[in-house]
Structure formats: C-alpha cells, structure tokens
Design an enzyme around this catalytic site. Structure first.
Site, PDB file in Angstrom:
ATOM      1  N   GLU A 409       4.661 -79.925  43.460  1.00  0.00           N
ATOM      2  CA  GLU A 409       3.322 -80.321  43.020  1.00  0.00           C
ATOM      3  C   GLU A 409       3.353 -81.498  42.049  1.00  0.00           C
ATOM      4  O   GLU A 409       2.912 -81.382  40.913  1.00  0.00           O
ATOM      5  CB  GLU A 409       2.594 -79.115  42.411  1.00  0.00           C
ATOM      6  CG  GLU A 409       2.438 -78.023  43.451  1.00  0.00           C
ATOM      7  CD  GLU A 409       1.622 -76.836  43.012  1.00  0.00           C
ATOM      8  OE1 GLU A 409       0.818 -76.343  43.805  1.00  0.00           O
ATOM      9  OE2 GLU A 409       1.799 -76.384  41.875  1.00  0.00           O
ATOM     10  N   GLU A 475       5.587 -71.941  50.179  1.00  0.00           N
ATOM     11  CA  GLU A 475       4.919 -70.837  49.475  1.00  0.00           C
ATOM     12  C   GLU A 475       3.902 -70.236  50.428  1.00  0.00           C
ATOM     13  O   GLU A 475       3.176 -70.971  51.105  1.00  0.00           O
ATOM     14  CB  GLU A 475       4.203 -71.327  48.211  1.00  0.00           C
ATOM     15  CG  GLU A 475       5.141 -71.811  47.141  1.00  0.00           C
ATOM     16  CD  GLU A 475       4.431 -72.335  45.884  1.00  0.00           C
ATOM     17  OE1 GLU A 475       3.328 -71.865  45.555  1.00  0.00           O
ATOM     18  OE2 GLU A 475       5.009 -73.234  45.241  1.00  0.00           O
TER      19      GLU A 475
HETATM   20  C1  GAL Z   1       1.310 -72.955  43.727  1.00  0.00           C
HETATM   21  C2  GAL Z   1       2.413 -73.415  42.815  1.00  0.00           C
HETATM   22  C3  GAL Z   1       3.126 -72.264  42.162  1.00  0.00           C
HETATM   23  C4  GAL Z   1       2.118 -71.320  41.592  1.00  0.00           C
HETATM   24  C5  GAL Z   1       1.177 -70.858  42.647  1.00  0.00           C
HETATM   25  C6  GAL Z   1       0.091 -69.962  42.110  1.00  0.00           C
HETATM   26  O1  GAL Z   1       0.409 -73.965  43.972  1.00  0.00           O
HETATM   27  O2  GAL Z   1       3.351 -74.200  43.483  1.00  0.00           O
HETATM   28  O3  GAL Z   1       3.954 -72.764  41.174  1.00  0.00           O
HETATM   29  O4  GAL Z   1       1.410 -71.971  40.606  1.00  0.00           O
HETATM   30  O5  GAL Z   1       0.510 -71.957  43.190  1.00  0.00           O
HETATM   31  O6  GAL Z   1       0.589 -68.771  41.655  1.00  0.00           O
HETATM   32 MG    MG Z   2       1.720 -75.847  39.870  1.00  0.00          MG
END
Ligand code: GAL
Ligand code: MG
Length: 933
Positions: A409, A475
């Site tokens: 990010e 993720e």
């Molecule tokens: C994503 C991010 C993670 C965490 C997650 C929300 O966008 O990469 O680090 O913030 O969202 O829990």
């Molecule tokens: Mg983040």
C-alpha cells in the site's frame, strides 16, 4: 532539518548488507547449529539501562538517572509513552521528511566484556530490529547510525572496543524520515525490539556469502565448503532430495573461511511459472494456502521470541497453511530458518508502506499522479531502494522464500520501477510481487498479478483474462472477529483455474495489547487518531488459540476431497508432494448420532491423483434424524475431515401418548392444563410466558420473536442498514390473538421504532393433548427491506440446568457460510462452553442444520432444520460491550430457535456477503415443536 530527517543521511558507517548467518569456531558446532555454542557469537539481550525523554532535545550530555528495560522490547510495553494504534492515517502530519518537533527518545546503555581472543579479531555488532532509527556509541564514541525498523544493521566496532569492559550506548528515536515508509497497520511501538549481538570475525573472512540452488545443484559463492546431509558429508548430488513446503528437506552447507565455519541450511528447489500461469515448485503446480503474518505478541509487542514463532508456525501447519506473506516487513531472520525447516512458501515483504498518503487530504484517495507521493520522488529513491536491497541481500539464501515483495500500500511510482528492476536483476530465481501494481494495471515488471479483497466473481474475471501471469490474492478473507465466512467459496474457484495460485488470509493473529487480562485496541490508549479494533482481525486469537474461523480455513485448505456414490468413495489427493498413504483415512457411518460401521483405509494415492474405494457398509432402511458418512484423515492429528449426507429415509416419529387437555380462555391469557402440565399463553404479546411441567417452570420470561444479532465485525457495513431499520429498537405488535380448538392463532408484525413494519406474520401454536406445542411461523418481509440479521424465537430459560444436548452442526459455532469445519452429529454443550471471547463482544455460538435440542427438560425439534444458539448473554449486551470485561451475564439463559441466521462473510474489509448467504427471502415459513423430554 534534524539529521534523522535528512534523506541523504539515512545511515552512516553501517556495513553493506550481507546474507544472514552465524559464524562458528568449530566444524562440529557449525553442523549442530546452536548459535549460543559459538565462541564467535555473543548475545547482548538482557536488562539494559534505559532513560526515556519525551523530546530528544532534552537528552543531556551525561545521563545520571537510569531505569532498566529488557532488550529486546518496545518501550511502550514497559510504561514509557503509550502504544498507539493507527491503520492508514499517519500519527503525525504528512509533511515528509519532517517528523514532529517533539520526538521521543529512548537512550539505552549496557556494558559488555571482551577477552583477548575477541580483541585480536574484528568485532561487529548486529541489530536485528530497532524502531525507528538509532545512533550507536561505543565507549562514548560515536560509531554510526541506521534506520529501517525491520531490517538488519551491522557495524564494525573493532576500533572502538577494548579488552575488558566496554560500554554500549544506543539512542533510539521514536520518529525519523524512515517512519514515513513504515505506515503499516499496527500498534506503533518503539525501541530495540529484536536481538542485538556481537560477532567475532577473522579480519579476512568472507562477508557476504551467497548460496544459489537449482533442483540439480547447489552453488556457493565461496570456494571452501562442504555439503552435509544431516551429519553425513555428501560428495555428489546425483539424486538430490528436493525441498518443498510439505517435505522440507535441508542440506547443510558449511563454508570454511579463515578460522570460521559458517553453516547454511540449503533447500534445493526451483520456482517457475507455467504457460497457464500456474506457480511451479520443482515443476509441480502448487496452490498457496496462505496467511499474512505480523510480528505481534500481546505482552511483548513487536518482539516475537524464537520459541513463540516456532509455536505459531506449528499452529499454522495444523491449519494446513503452507504460505506466509510477511506483512508488511521482513521478520527477524531466524523466522526464515524456521520456515525453511518446517516448510512454508514465503513472500518476503520489504519494510515499506506509505498508506497514509491516501488520507493526507481529507478523504481517501490513491491520487498517485500527484507529486506529493514520495514513491515517485527522486529524493526518496535511495530510501525505497535500499530497503528492498537490504531485505534481498539479508534473506537471499533461504529456500522458503519464493517471492520478493516491494512492500504494501505505497501507491505506485518510479521508485517502485527501480525496486522491481533491481530485484529482478539481482535474483532471477524468485518472483517479484507488489500489491500496488494494480494501480497501474500491473503494467510493470511484477511476475504475479496481486490484489487484495477481490470478490470471488472479480477473481474469476482475472482467471479468465489473457494476462498469463499467476493471480495471487495477497490479502483476502478478512478474519476480523467472528469469521471469516467466505474462504471456502474462494477455494472452490481457486482449484478450478490454474492461474489462480491462492492467497493469504488477512491476517494470522489479533494484534492487540493485553492489559490486566483484557485485550486492548485503538482508542484504549488515548490515541488522537486511531482505528478502533481493526487490529483485532486475526485468524487466531492473540494467544494463538483457534476460533471457528481458524477451523474453517483449515477445512478450506485441507488436502483431500472426497465424495460418495453408493458404496464407492472417491478420494482426491490435493497434496503436491505427499502420497496419501502417509495418513490414515478413517470412515464412519453415523446414523442418528450412533456409529453403525467404520473402517480404516491407507490410501496409496500419489499427489494430485484420485482413487475410488469400495466401502463395506449396508445402510439401514430408515432412520430418525439422519445418516452420514464421516471422513477423517489422520496423521499426528486430524488433518482433514468431511461429511457426506447419505440417502436414508428419515421417518418422522410422532408417537406421543394422548392425555387430557383443557383450555381456559381468559381476558389477557390462555391457560392450557393437561396431565402434569400447565402452560400460560399471553394473548397481549402473543406468546408463551409460562410452561410448567411436572411442577417445574421452564420459562423464566415471555418468549419473543426477534431478528437482532449483536453485529459481528464482518457486519460492520450492513449494520448501518440494520440500524437504519431500527432492528435494534424493535416493537412487536399483536393485532389479533384467538383460540380456535387446540390452536392459538396470532397475527402480528415487527417494526423498528419510527419505521413501518418490516415483517408481518401469523403464528399458529397447536397444543396436542400430550402437551406438545407445535409452532408454525409464517411471515412476509417488506419488499425493500435490507436482509435480516436473523429471525427466530428467543426463549428465556432458567439458568439452573447447565448442560444441553443437540443433534445438529457442531461442535464449534457455525453459520451457513462458515460450516465446513463442523459436522452434523449428536453433541453436548453448555451456555458457558458456547461463549467465544471475541475481543469486541459480538454475535457467536450459532449452530445450523439442527433437528433437536434438549434443554431444561424440554425438547425442541423439527422434521426439517432450524438454527439455534444458547447463551448467557443477551444480544443487546453483546452489542453494547466493547471489551470482554464489560460483559454482564443475563439473569436467564437465552435459547434462540431460529429460522435462519445470515452468513458471516468477511465484509469487515472484504466483499459484501454473498447473496446466497443472506436472510433475504420475502416469504418465510418455519415449524418446530416443543415437548417434554
Ligand atoms: C489492508 C492492508 C492491511 C490491513 C488490512 C485491514 O488494506 O494491507 O495491512 O490494514 O487492510 O485489516
Ligand atoms: Mg495499510
């Protein structure tokens, strides 16, 4: 400008980054690999002197008052300053490279002794992690400085040390220019939080040592080395045993350099991508069953000791996890030793996240063309580049690492181009990954297309497009609170398409701070900006204990798939490198909760292959509740399980003996009197208020029809619509209630305050002469109504009878989309055992596909199915409480017999709950009966 804000001064006198290793003084010790035995290694961890200053400008030349602090640790975990949780927003203005004028500083000091042997050689000091930057002094002389919290910093201190006692002083600042690159979503914690040690080196011994492998050979950058397999020296690698996450075979390479023996664990493997976009490990298509892992410990902050990491990796193995993304920075190097040894595919991510640039103006925007973004600024190039270089150079010898990640990010800019180009040129044997490449439609050098939180449909679009790079969900399945509920559906698609190589659940563990037995999160420490409980989004709790979501991931990731047709069991081996014969497959025919036949199979099935087995069983003609085939794959523990419903006729059993029945219809109530029972039905509220059987009261309060559930974290978006309908401030209205023969008919509605009714219903209660109450609900939901949280009857029952029995889905809580970890069967439990300690209290404890629950001497049953929940906590209490210690038990036990509960999903950050898991039907009919046990 202060020196720590100067981008041209991000380090001074730090050694060039080399590969991680520990030198030993003898061959035997090097083979053994216990670093504490090495004469050339001296760990400096321990109680150090510490002085904390709220402003670095207050640090005096001579410190006279010292406290003690353990090293490694974060000072906020020891009463200095406070933990600060923020996700996207920077905890200070976005004005790079400048940090607040009031910059806290922790000064550390410790003495160490060196004998002649050390003095005759060179002495290096290694810091594995210091947040955010530090200035190093030995015997009061300045040595150098470094930043990059999660990266290694090594200094040659030979010219500063003396024989005998030496004094080490480290000045650590809370913020520096580098902090702009460390806007990861976690508690912001400072200090020396990883190991600090000295190395005694020959003046001329090798520094950087590189080991490269193919699946045929091992190449070592030094000339003098020996390869061992265990304790045996190897002279040829004719038939090498390859490394993979399932069978992580490691050779030991011992490099001899001057007097030093330097061991490396080496795994032989090759990483590739097929023409179809598959990820290949040694030529085999592998799916990444991953999680994202932060350094986190509820009491130690970002310090994760070796044994703790080892234990958590073993827990990951238990959940069939084979891949780890080191979100969002490199862990301590020993973490990779463990991953090499235990077998994980690792995405090593460099220490860069600048997410807060999206919110530097009000709102949230990836306006990456704007020149504010430091990822596109020349003066930041080195700061970006050196972070990926330091990671790659430190970690390059680990077989477990299959991808290098450019961070998380951080928008997309020219500095990313530089990082990707450098990485790909430096290491052609691994893949390059960067989540932010999506911002430029992946038109850059990344080897995988990577996204986060993509919904299943959109993921399928990627699977079908003509970009032949593998698609990776870096993720997905945001595991906050009760959940995730969508992981199973993702995996049905991932198996379907070669190009979908899997993904990493967000995230491994709740990263919270424990204070007096209570897990704390954003806002609990008086933070000026914070993100509440967004740090409580682990697949496992902070103590790494499992929840239903953990088991659900285990089920989705498991390595067999079976199906049954007649007596023929088809078994598919989903392992990539393991023959299923290493496990035992246990099968059971379970009828109405009793095992009627069982057997064991040793399935000699090669990876990715399928076989059919004839099981020896005869099904009964009929059963009462249901007949199932339960499959369990056993190694040291159960690694996989499945259940299949078998086609056996279910006989409904209504064989109650009749008795005398009398109805007394009064103004506000109806009394029903029978042999040994007396029921009171409240006409005004349209439900039972008393059920007395054999002189014992079974109800502690009037029964209610309700729809509310304490929102889960994954309900955090839809809950605004639920609250918009005022489901949480609900009125129940009875328009008419009449007795017709042995039936009580209630016409009514439910409505939120200030809203028109969202549900109109008819309830028919039929009372049979033996006392059985048949409940028939029929309802219509308003056309434009949002999907309901749940719908059903809430019974308040006296607390005294603690245990209950049920035939339904268990033993852990389950919901329509989060049920693959559980099986239908006969179980026993209690309200206390049903409680799940989610950090922010919320809905939990549901059981789907239930036919019977026996509680307080009553039997609630149905020929179809209902869902139920038994709890000591009212939904209102679970809604209101923000921490586990704020929960107060209800006076009575609450039993919910529900038509349905909406699914769980992962919408706390992931996509909306899939349509098929929403309670959105407009016409609902639902039946069950209540009888004496
Ligand atoms: C994503 C991010 C993670 C965490 C997650 C929300 O966008 O990469 O680090 O913030 O969202 O829990
Ligand atoms: Mg983040």
């Amino acid at each position: 400008m202060r020196s720590y804000e100067n981008l041209n001064l991000i380090s001074e006198n730090r050694e060039p980054q080399r590969s991680y290793y520990i030198p030993y003084d003898t061959l035997e010790k090097a083979i053994e690999g216990n670093k504490y035995d090495s004469k050339y290694y001296k760990l400096l961890n321990g109680q150090w002197d510490f002085a904390y200053f709220e402003r670095d400008i207050d640090v005096p030349d001579i410190i006279t008052k010292w406290d003690k602090i353990p090293v490694p640790s974060n000072w906020q975990m020891h009463g200095y300053d406070k933990p600060y949780y923020t996700n996207v927003n920077y905890p200070y203005p976005v004005d790079p490279p400048y940090v607040p004028d009031d910059n806290p500083c922790g000064v550390y000091a410790v003495d160490f002794n060196l004998d002649t042997q050390w003095i005759n050689r060179d002495t290096y000091i290694v810091f594995e992690g210091v947040n955010s930057c530090f200035y190093l002094y030995v015997n009061d002389k300045y040595v150098g400085h470094s930043q990059g919290s999660h990266l290694q910093s090594e200094f040659n201190i030979s010219q500063f040390v003396n024989e005998g006692n030496n004094k080490l002083t480290v000045k650590v600042l809370k913020w520096c220019a580098g902090s702009y690159l460390e806007d990861q979503d976690f508690f912001r914690l400072s200090g020396i939080f990883r190991d600090v040690y000295l190395l005694s080196r020959d003046k001329e011994s090798a520094r950087d040592i590189e080991i490269t492998v193919t699946n045929k050979n091992i190449f070592v950058s030094e000339k003098d080395f020996v390869i061992y397999d265990g304790k045996n020296k190897i002279t040829s690698l004719d038939n090498p045993i390859l490394w993979n996450a399932e069978k992580p075979h490691l050779y030991t390479v011992i490099v001899k350099s001057c007097s030093e023996y330097i061991p490396f664990k080496v795994g032989m493997r090759e990483i590739g991508v097929s023409g179809k976009g598959e990820l290949l490990i040694n030529g085999i298509s592998v799916k990444l069953k991953g999680i994202n892992r932060h350094d986190t410990h509820p009491n130690l902050g970002h310090y994760t000791p070796y044994e703790h990491m080892r234990a958590e990796l073993l827990k990951m193995k238990e959940l069939n996890i084979n891949c780890i993304r080191t979100s969002h920075y490199p862990p301590t190097p020993e973490f990779f030793n463990l991953c090499d040894e235990l077998g994980f595919y690792v995405v090593d991510e460099t220490d860069i996240e600048i997410h807060g640039f999206t919110s530097r103006n009000t709102g949230y925007e990836y306006d990456i063309d704007n020149e504010d973004w430091i990822c596109g600024q020349k003066q930041w190039k080195n700061a970006f580049l050196e972070r990926v270089q330091r990671m790659v150079e430190r970690d390059k010898n680990h077989p477990c690492i299959i991808m290098w990640s450019m961070g998380n990010e951080s928008g997309y800019g020219s500095n990313h181009d530089e990082m990707i180009a450098w990485t790909k040129n430096r290491d052609k044997s691994r893949l390059a990954h960067y989540e932010g490449s999506g911002l430029i439609n992946d038109k850059c050098g990344v080897d995988v297309v990577s996204r986060m939180y993509t919904g299943i449909e959109d993921m399928e679009k990627f699977a079908k497009n003509n970009d032949m790079r593998p698609f990776f969900l870096c993720e997905y399945s945001h595991s906050m609170g009760n959940g995730p509920g969508d992981v199973w559906d993702y995996w049905q698609k991932i198996y379907q398409y070669p190009k979908l190589i899997g993904g990493c659940v967000w995230e491994w563990a709740d990263h919270t701070v424990e204070v007096d037995g209570v897990y704390k999160y954003g806002g609990d420490f008086g933070e000026a900006t914070h993100d509440h409980n967004f740090c409580c989004d682990g697949l496992v709790f902070a103590d790494r204990s499992f929840k239903a979501g953990s088991l659900e991931v285990k089920a989705a990731y498991q390595y067999i798939k079976t199906c049954i047709e007649g007596n023929k069991l088809t078994v598919k081996n989903l392992y990539d490198f393991t023959n299923l014969k290493e496990y035992t497959l246990l099968w059971k025919i379970v009828c109405d909760g009793d095992v009627i036949k069982s057997g064991n199979l040793v399935c000699d099935i090669e990876p990715h292959e399928t076989k059919v087995y004839e099981l020896d069983f005869i099904l009964p003609e009929s059963c009462k509740l249901g007949c199932y085939l339960d499959i369990s794959l056993l190694g040291k523990y159960e690694v996989a399980m499945e259940q299949h419903a078998l086609d056996v006729n279910i006989q409904s059993q209504e064989n109650y003996s009749a008795g005398e029945l009398q109805f007394i219809d009064e103004k506000e109530s109806i009394k029903i009197i029978g042999t040994n029972f007396l029921y009171t039905f409240n006409k005004h509220y349209g439900n039972f208020e008393s059920i007395v059987i054999d002189g014992e009261e079974k109800l502690a309060a009037i029964t209610k029809l309700t729809v509310w559930r304490a929102p889960t974290d994954n309900d955090r978006n839809v809950k605004h619509q639920w609250c918009g309908q005022n489901f949480n401030k609900m009125f129940s209205k009875v328009y008419d209630c009449r007795l017709e023969g042995n039936r009580i008919i209630v016409e009514g509605s439910l409505a939120g305050i200030s809203r028109s009714p969202f549900l109109r219903f008819n309830n028919i209660f039929t009372i049979l002469s033996n006392g059985e109450i048949q409940v028939e609900f029929e309802g219509k939901v308003k056309e434009d109504c949002v999907y309901l949280p749940r719908l059903g009857f809430e019974f308040q029952i006296p607390k005294k009878n603690k245990r209950f029995k049920y035939f339904g889905m268990g033993p852990s809580e389950n919901y329509i989309d989060m049920c693959h970890h559980s099986k239908i069967g006969m179980y026993e439990s209690s309200a206390k055992e049903e409680y799940v300690p989610y950090i922010v209290p919320q809905e939990h404890g549901n059981h789907i596909k239930t036919k019977i629950i026996e509680i307080v001497g009553l039997k609630f049953s149905t020929n179809k199915e209902f869902e139920f929940n038994v709890s000591n906590y009212a939904s209102e209490m679970l809604t209101k409480a923000m921490h586990t210690n704020e929960l107060k038990e209800n006076e009575n036990t609450i039993l919910r017999i529900d038509y349905k509960n909406s699914g769980i999903g992962s919408n706390s950050c992931g996509p909306e709950l899939l349509e098929q898991y929403r309670l959105k039907e407009k016409y609902i009919s639902f039946k069950f009966s209540i009888s004496k046990l």
